[in-house]
Design a protein around this motif. Structure first.
Motif, mmCIF file in Angstrom:
data_model
loop_
_atom_site.group_PDB
_atom_site.id
_atom_site.type_symbol
_atom_site.label_atom_id
_atom_site.label_comp_id
_atom_site.label_asym_id
_atom_site.label_seq_id
_atom_site.Cartn_x
_atom_site.Cartn_y
_atom_site.Cartn_z
ATOM 1 N N UNK A 55 0.829 -1.204 0.000
ATOM 2 C CA UNK A 55 0.000 0.000 0.000
ATOM 3 C C UNK A 55 0.864 1.254 0.000
ATOM 4 N N UNK A 56 2.078 1.155 0.552
ATOM 5 C CA UNK A 56 2.992 2.304 0.528
ATOM 6 C C UNK A 56 3.583 2.527 -0.859
ATOM 7 N N UNK A 57 3.444 1.517 -1.748
ATOM 8 C CA UNK A 57 3.966 1.639 -3.105
ATOM 9 C C UNK A 57 2.892 2.057 -4.103
ATOM 10 N N UNK A 58 1.724 2.435 -3.592
ATOM 11 C CA UNK A 58 0.606 2.754 -4.479
ATOM 12 C C UNK A 58 0.865 3.982 -5.340
ATOM 13 N N UNK A 59 1.784 4.850 -4.915
ATOM 14 C CA UNK A 59 2.088 6.058 -5.686
ATOM 15 C C UNK A 59 3.181 5.839 -6.721
ATOM 16 N N UNK A 60 3.735 4.630 -6.768
ATOM 17 C CA UNK A 60 4.793 4.355 -7.742
ATOM 18 C C UNK A 60 4.212 4.261 -9.160
ATOM 19 N N UNK A 64 0.047 -1.431 -12.054
ATOM 20 C CA UNK A 64 -0.680 -1.976 -10.917
ATOM 21 C C UNK A 64 -1.133 -0.902 -9.929
ATOM 22 N N UNK A 65 -0.651 0.313 -10.088
ATOM 23 C CA UNK A 65 -1.040 1.386 -9.176
ATOM 24 C C UNK A 65 -1.857 2.476 -9.850
ATOM 25 N N UNK A 66 -2.213 2.258 -11.111
ATOM 26 C CA UNK A 66 -3.002 3.243 -11.828
ATOM 27 C C UNK A 66 -4.493 2.980 -11.612
ATOM 28 N N UNK A 182 -3.336 -1.245 -6.655
ATOM 29 C CA UNK A 182 -2.824 -0.928 -5.330
ATOM 30 C C UNK A 182 -3.365 0.421 -4.881
ATOM 31 N N UNK A 183 -3.834 0.475 -3.671
ATOM 32 C CA UNK A 183 -4.360 1.729 -3.134
ATOM 33 C C UNK A 183 -3.668 2.051 -1.835
ATOM 34 N N UNK A 184 -3.360 3.310 -1.625
ATOM 35 C CA UNK A 184 -2.662 3.747 -0.426
ATOM 36 C C UNK A 184 -3.647 3.903 0.717
ATOM 37 N N UNK A 185 -3.331 3.281 1.839
ATOM 38 C CA UNK A 185 -4.172 3.424 3.029
ATOM 39 C C UNK A 185 -4.093 4.859 3.537
ATOM 40 N N UNK A 186 -5.141 5.291 4.200
ATOM 41 C CA UNK A 186 -5.202 6.678 4.688
ATOM 42 C C UNK A 186 -4.083 7.006 5.652
#
Length: 275
Positions: A55-60, A64-66, A182-186
């Protein structure tokens, strides 16, 4: 009166036989539950750590993170292999119905009850694990690759898992969690200092199938433990109810038997007086 006591005696024997079955099922579930809880305790730290990392890699920068519009959705749905577990299976079916309402959903069924439900309802299946108890890491790896490949080539726009989270012997919670994209947790801090070699796309392309496989296996461990605890509680309740029913039937039987004996004595006395 004799017929009533005979029926009651037959009923008592029948309930007693059922009570022995429910007690045996409770003991089997209790034995399996100990092993399942051990496996769950060993797996949980890995699953939680892996979820936190990804989840910490969701901004990469990666496919898979789009984020996408959720047109076609793949859902790994985990139910039980058997019934007699209270509302365990029905809770999962209810969540799947609510989740899939108005959506284009394809299911990967895990557990015999889920496969039977999908077949009965005409739900599209892309794969089946016929037994939750027999799910292996290798099987989850194949399922993870199927999900990752399907997401990469556009067959699926999102991947979810619906399972039952184990809290305690008395408490379980059906959940629907997104695996892809992949989604970043709040509460997850963005890690901008992460460096990928040779690139984030290649690293995630290799790691994401393993991530999905790990999440699926973790959900299976949670669900199997939940199923066993639900069955243990259901069989314990059934055993207690059977015991109470036997007590009530035995009381009726004794009263009927006492009434029959009293009637016979009364008839004997009455017959001797007429002579």
């Amino acid at each position: 009166m004799g017929a009533d006591t005979k029926k009651l005696k037959t009923r008592i024997r029948s309930v007693d036989s059922t009570m022995h079955i429910t007690k045996a099922m409770e003991l089997v579930a209790s034995s399996k539950l100990k092993h399942a809880m051990t496996a769950l305790d060993l797996n949980r730290p890995y699953t939680e750590a892996m979820a936190e990392v990804f989840t910490s890699l969701a901004d990469c920068k990666s496919v898979f993170s789009q984020p996408r519009d959720e047109g076609k959705i793949l859902v790994f749905t985990i139910a039980g292999d058997r019934g007699l577990a209270g509302g365990y299976n029905n809770d999962i079916f209810k969540m799947l119905r609510a989740f899939s309402d108005g959506k284009d959903v394809t299911v990967f069924s895990i557990g015999k009850r889920m496969h039977d439900y999908a077949a009965k309802r005409g739900i599209s299946e892309v794969g089946v694990f016929p037994s939750v108890e027999d799910v292996t890491l290798d099987g989850c790896a194949e399922a993870g690759k199927l999900a990752a490949d399907g997401f990469t080539d556009g067959t699926y726009d999102a991947v979810y898992v619906i399972y039952t989270s184990y809290r305690s012997v008395m408490s379980r919670e059906p959940r629907a969690e997104k695996l892809l994209p992949l989604t970043k947790a709040d509460d997850t801090a963005v890690k901008n200092d992460i460096l990928f070699e040779p690139s984030s796309e290649e690293v995630l392309a290799a790691a994401v199938p393993e991530y999905v496989a790990g999440r699926i296996y973790g959900a299976v461990c949670e669900s199997f433990t939940s199923e066993l605890s639900a069955r243990r509680m259901a069989m314990d309740s059934a055993t207690k109810n059977a015991g109470e029913m036997i007590d009530a039937l035995s009381l009726k039987y004794n009263r009927a038997r006492q009434g029959a004996i009293t009637q016979e004595i009364t008839e004997i006395i009455g017959g001797s007086e007429t002579q």
